[in-house]
Each structure stands twice: as structure tokens, then as C-alpha cells.
Design a protein around this motif. Sequence first.
Motif, PDB file in Angstrom:
ATOM      1  N   LEU A 106      60.607  23.032  85.162  1.00 58.83           N
ATOM      2  CA  LEU A 106      60.879  24.329  86.254  1.00 58.83           C
ATOM      3  C   LEU A 106      59.886  25.513  85.818  1.00 58.83           C
ATOM      4  O   LEU A 106      60.103  25.910  84.526  1.00 58.83           O
ATOM      5  N   GLU A 107      59.302  26.049  86.662  1.00 56.10           N
ATOM      6  CA  GLU A 107      58.188  26.931  86.373  1.00 56.10           C
ATOM      7  C   GLU A 107      58.679  28.425  87.054  1.00 56.10           C
ATOM      8  O   GLU A 107      59.408  28.512  87.990  1.00 56.10           O
ATOM      9  N   ASN A 108      57.918  29.474  86.622  1.00 50.97           N
ATOM     10  CA  ASN A 108      58.173  30.659  87.071  1.00 50.97           C
ATOM     11  C   ASN A 108      59.444  31.180  86.963  1.00 50.97           C
ATOM     12  O   ASN A 108      59.923  31.675  88.159  1.00 50.97           O
ATOM     13  N   ALA A 109      60.367  31.072  85.892  1.00 46.29           N
ATOM     14  CA  ALA A 109      61.643  31.314  85.803  1.00 46.29           C
ATOM     15  C   ALA A 109      61.961  32.697  85.230  1.00 46.29           C
ATOM     16  O   ALA A 109      61.069  32.977  84.318  1.00 46.29           O
ATOM     17  N   ARG A 110      63.083  33.202  85.526  1.00 49.50           N
ATOM     18  CA  ARG A 110      63.674  34.314  84.830  1.00 49.50           C
ATOM     19  C   ARG A 110      64.783  33.808  83.962  1.00 49.50           C
ATOM     20  O   ARG A 110      65.764  33.396  84.640  1.00 49.50           O
ATOM     21  N   ILE A 111      64.749  33.697  82.737  1.00 46.89           N
ATOM     22  CA  ILE A 111      65.605  32.966  81.860  1.00 46.89           C
ATOM     23  C   ILE A 111      66.752  33.960  81.352  1.00 46.89           C
ATOM     24  O   ILE A 111      66.579  34.817  80.375  1.00 46.89           O
ATOM     25  N   PHE A 112      67.935  33.671  81.626  1.00 44.95           N
ATOM     26  CA  PHE A 112      69.048  34.158  80.833  1.00 44.95           C
ATOM     27  C   PHE A 112      69.550  33.094  79.757  1.00 44.95           C
ATOM     28  O   PHE A 112      69.874  32.041  80.391  1.00 44.95           O
ATOM     29  N   VAL A 123      72.785  34.610  76.009  1.00 43.33           N
ATOM     30  CA  VAL A 123      73.470  35.521  74.778  1.00 43.33           C
ATOM     31  C   VAL A 123      72.715  36.889  75.279  1.00 43.33           C
ATOM     32  O   VAL A 123      73.379  38.072  75.419  1.00 43.33           O
ATOM     33  N   SER A 124      71.541  36.871  75.385  1.00 45.12           N
ATOM     34  CA  SER A 124      70.498  38.294  75.367  1.00 45.12           C
ATOM     35  C   SER A 124      70.496  38.817  77.011  1.00 45.12           C
ATOM     36  O   SER A 124      70.471  38.117  77.952  1.00 45.12           O
ATOM     37  N   ALA A 125      70.790  40.176  76.874  1.00 45.88           N
ATOM     38  CA  ALA A 125      70.614  40.871  78.340  1.00 45.88           C
ATOM     39  C   ALA A 125      69.059  40.884  78.812  1.00 45.88           C
ATOM     40  O   ALA A 125      68.723  41.248  79.829  1.00 45.88           O
ATOM     41  N   ASP A 126      68.316  40.988  77.814  1.00 48.60           N
ATOM     42  CA  ASP A 126      66.729  40.804  78.166  1.00 48.60           C
ATOM     43  C   ASP A 126      66.306  39.544  78.445  1.00 48.60           C
ATOM     44  O   ASP A 126      66.169  38.494  77.613  1.00 48.60           O
ATOM     45  N   CYS A 127      66.159  39.296  79.849  1.00 46.18           N
ATOM     46  CA  CYS A 127      65.810  38.129  80.378  1.00 46.18           C
ATOM     47  C   CYS A 127      64.249  38.115  80.539  1.00 46.18           C
ATOM     48  O   CYS A 127      63.603  38.752  81.096  1.00 46.18           O
ATOM     49  N   ALA A 128      63.706  36.973  79.572  1.00 45.89           N
ATOM     50  CA  ALA A 128      62.214  36.685  79.857  1.00 45.89           C
ATOM     51  C   ALA A 128      62.030  36.196  81.195  1.00 45.89           C
ATOM     52  O   ALA A 128      62.467  35.398  81.765  1.00 45.89           O
ATOM     53  N   GLU A 129      60.665  36.714  81.644  1.00 48.11           N
ATOM     54  CA  GLU A 129      60.249  36.189  83.009  1.00 48.11           C
ATOM     55  C   GLU A 129      58.840  35.506  83.074  1.00 48.11           C
ATOM     56  O   GLU A 129      58.468  35.309  82.002  1.00 48.11           O
ATOM     57  N   GLY A 130      58.675  34.641  83.927  1.00 42.27           N
ATOM     58  CA  GLY A 130      57.608  33.863  83.963  1.00 42.27           C
ATOM     59  C   GLY A 130      57.587  32.489  83.054  1.00 42.27           C
ATOM     60  O   GLY A 130      56.400  32.129  82.417  1.00 42.27           O
ATOM     61  N   MET A 131      58.914  32.268  82.923  1.00 43.17           N
ATOM     62  CA  MET A 131      59.039  31.416  81.963  1.00 43.17           C
ATOM     63  C   MET A 131      58.745  29.654  82.406  1.00 43.17           C
ATOM     64  O   MET A 131      59.037  29.571  83.806  1.00 43.17           O
ATOM     65  N   SER A 132      58.537  28.891  81.583  1.00 38.32           N
ATOM     66  CA  SER A 132      58.631  27.321  82.164  1.00 38.32           C
ATOM     67  C   SER A 132      59.450  26.624  80.995  1.00 38.32           C
ATOM     68  O   SER A 132      59.469  27.001  79.765  1.00 38.32           O
ATOM     69  N   VAL A 133      60.364  25.577  81.687  1.00 39.82           N
ATOM     70  CA  VAL A 133      60.949  24.704  80.798  1.00 39.82           C
ATOM     71  C   VAL A 133      60.818  23.283  81.130  1.00 39.82           C
ATOM     72  O   VAL A 133      60.810  22.692  82.325  1.00 39.82           O
ATOM     73  N   LEU A 134      60.762  22.590  80.239  1.00 37.23           N
ATOM     74  CA  LEU A 134      60.371  21.089  80.320  1.00 37.23           C
ATOM     75  C   LEU A 134      61.528  20.489  80.011  1.00 37.23           C
ATOM     76  O   LEU A 134      62.121  20.327  78.852  1.00 37.23           O
ATOM     77  N   VAL A 176      60.636  27.846  90.598  1.00 35.33           N
ATOM     78  CA  VAL A 176      61.621  28.749  90.398  1.00 35.33           C
ATOM     79  C   VAL A 176      61.834  29.983  91.202  1.00 35.33           C
ATOM     80  O   VAL A 176      62.612  30.751  91.593  1.00 35.33           O
ATOM     81  N   ALA A 177      60.610  30.525  91.412  1.00 36.47           N
ATOM     82  CA  ALA A 177      60.231  31.518  92.121  1.00 36.47           C
ATOM     83  C   ALA A 177      60.848  32.740  91.622  1.00 36.47           C
ATOM     84  O   ALA A 177      61.163  33.856  92.475  1.00 36.47           O
ATOM     85  N   GLY A 178      60.763  32.936  90.269  1.00 37.48           N
ATOM     86  CA  GLY A 178      61.289  34.286  89.625  1.00 37.48           C
ATOM     87  C   GLY A 178      62.700  34.340  89.586  1.00 37.48           C
ATOM     88  O   GLY A 178      63.412  35.416  89.203  1.00 37.48           O
ATOM     89  N   LYS A 179      63.642  33.339  90.189  1.00 28.48           N
ATOM     90  CA  LYS A 179      64.847  33.618  90.182  1.00 28.48           C
ATOM     91  C   LYS A 179      65.283  33.243  88.496  1.00 28.48           C
ATOM     92  O   LYS A 179      64.733  32.745  87.830  1.00 28.48           O
TER      93      LYS A 179
END
Length: 413
Positions: free
Chosen positions: A6-12, A15-26, A50-53
Motif C-alpha cells: 500500500l503506497e503513498n499513504a497517510r497513516i494514522f 494513537v498519534s494525532a500526527d499522521c505520517a504522509e507518503g508512507m508505504s506498508v508491505l 492509496v493516493a494520500g488518503k
Amino acid sequence: MAQIILENARIFDGVSADCAEGMSVLVEGGTIREVADRSIKADGALRIDVAGKTLMPGLIDLHIHSYFSDLNAKVVDSRDAPYRTAHAVKKLGHALDCGFTTVRDIGGGDFSLASAIADGLIRGPRFFYAGKVLSMTGGHVDYRTPNEQHHTHGYCSCGSMNWGGVVVDGVDECIKAAREELRRGAHCIKITASGGVMSPSDPMWMNQFREDEIRAIVNECAERRTYVSAHCHPISAIRRSIEFGVRCIEHATLIDAETAVFVAERGAYVVPTMSVIFVSMEVGAKLGMAPESMAKLKIAADSAIEGLQHMRDAGVKVGYGTDLLGSTYDQQCREFTLRSEVFTPLEMLRQATSMGAEILMQEGRLGCVRPEAHADLIVVDGDPLKDIGLLAADGRKLDLIMRAGEIVKNRLN
């Protein structure tokens, strides 16, 4: 083994209110293998943009009853197992479509239903269950009306046992019942520590089970490295349950400010259930809820939102639960809307993810986005930290649902 990235994700992360952007998950074999702030190299992997969602852990509902197919518990009993199972299939499928990738059936769920889900025979969320609820004679899960006399103790198809509970009295019977449910695979044990709305012969203010009975059940669960959860409405039941070793309180509808502080100081958990109260107030009479139950429901409704505020002010550890009965299960996401009168979106997101995992004793495996966690994930079309209504839309705002690495829904590419 098939891999999904899953590429180009904004991850919650739960826990954290600060969501990292541009993330990838294998994802591989039902497990998250890697979370990175760069593109992940993996030949042959299915790549989904994921288109930044917002990518976040799947939701956790800690209070459901899969088999509760009617607002009248005695009707549920009379319909027998095939009907109850058919209801469970629809209810669990709806939960998954709404983004609930894990549920805790806190009364009635059993090994057979769990096995059917695990084996892919039933489409549904990850399934934890408490087995049959333990109730004393005349307690909340003793559904006999006052004019019914039949009662024989033991695990049989008589008055002491129904689809959702077993009636036990005295330390020895409590121990035996707890051991039996744990033998049958229960992940925790639930007791009725106060009166309730649906039961015909006990007022809501009534404390249930003696101290020695509750402590005996708690001890059996401790030896099994699990816990006791207690159905409680009044403050007296909440206090004594926690004093006697209960780890989690269900409902806590009549909680006051002082008791909320007590709960927080003891480190206990509470799973409020707003949906069942307000939905049943709206449609209960039409769907056959007994007048005496409607009267008790009104008492709960008058205090429910105020109770949430007491919990928030005291810093109580709160999980997400709904407790919806019969055909009202389709209101599962409404819990977010009701809680939004008190809690922020971030607080509700934690309740439905990381706190749910903590209550289930599944930290690091559920309710998070990290390596070695279960690949139970959803992608939200928007920012639920700003608009919790995105999760209250019955799955319509979810572009992807993944349960144990399997893509259940995908509108991304």
C-alpha cells in the motif's frame, strides 16, 4: 507467499494525532511486514496507490452479541440455533463492510461460530468471544418471567441455560461455569454484576453475585491469563466489581463523577454502549420490546451522555462498543455520532483501535500499523481526525478494507 504494498499513504497509527504522509506498508501472509517512509522494493508484489488518503487500523467493536436476533431474549431462545446463526452471518458481514475488522462477542458467541469465521465459511471480522454470560438466579441473563418456576442447575437445555447465558449460584457453580466456558475457548468471562434492561425480574439498581462468587470467577480467569468483564449500570455495581478484581466494565450507564475517578485510579476499562440505548428508545416499542424494559431504558438514556462526560473528565480508559440487538445492528457506526457529543475524533479513533486492542490484550497485534501486526487495515476517503462522520457512514467512505491480509473491498485501483 503473495505480497501487497500500500503506497503513498497517510497513516494514522491508532494513537498519534500526527499522521505520517507518503508512507508505504508491505503486507505478506496476513501480517504487516514493513512500514516505511519510502517506496518498498518487492518483486511481484501487488501495488495499490492509496493516493494520500488515510490508512489506519481496522475498527474494533468490543460489545456485540452475534446471535441476539430479536429485541426479546426469549424469542431469540425459541428460534433455535439455525435462525440465530443466519442472523449472525448478516450481522458480522455488515460489521466487516463498515470497517470493523475485529469484534468481541461479549455474550453468546461460541467456538463453532469462531471456527466458521476462521475457516472462511462465514464472512466476518476477527472474532473474540466470552462464551455464555454467567448470571445468578434472578440475574440479568435469567430470562424467565416471574411466573415461570422451572429451574434445574447445570449445563443442559433447561431453565438454567439459554442461548446467551448460564445461571450459577455459589462459589462452586461459578468456578465450574467459568472453567467450562474457558474450556470451550472463551477469550474472557462475562458476568452480570447488576440488573439490566432486557431481563424481566431484576431492577437496574440491583447488585448481583456475592463478593466470594465474583472473586472466584476472577481467580479462574487470572489462572488462564485472561480477565473478567462485568455488565454494570449503577455505581455500586461498578465499584464493587472493580474492588473484587473485574478488569472491564460494560455499559457503566449510571456512572457519576466520583465513581469515574475511582475507575480511572484503579486502571480499569469501560466499554460504554450508546447505540443500543438510543436506537432502542426510537424503535424498541415498535419491535416488541416489553414495556418494563422500555421504562428501564429511559433511565439509562437520561444518564448516558452525562456518564460519558464523567469518564472523559476522569481519564477513564474507554473502548468502543455498540451492543445492538435484533435488526438494529445496521446502526453500528452511529456510536461515533453519539459519542461525538463528548469525545474528540482522535479520542474516538483511539477507542476503536489501540484501546480496543489493549482491552483484548492484543497490543502490537491489533489496533496499530506496525511490523508484525495483523494486516487488518482500512483506507478512509478523507481525514477522520477532522471528520469522524467519515467512519459513521456505514462503510461508504472507506476505499479499502483489508482483514488478515485479504482485500475485502478496494476502490483504489
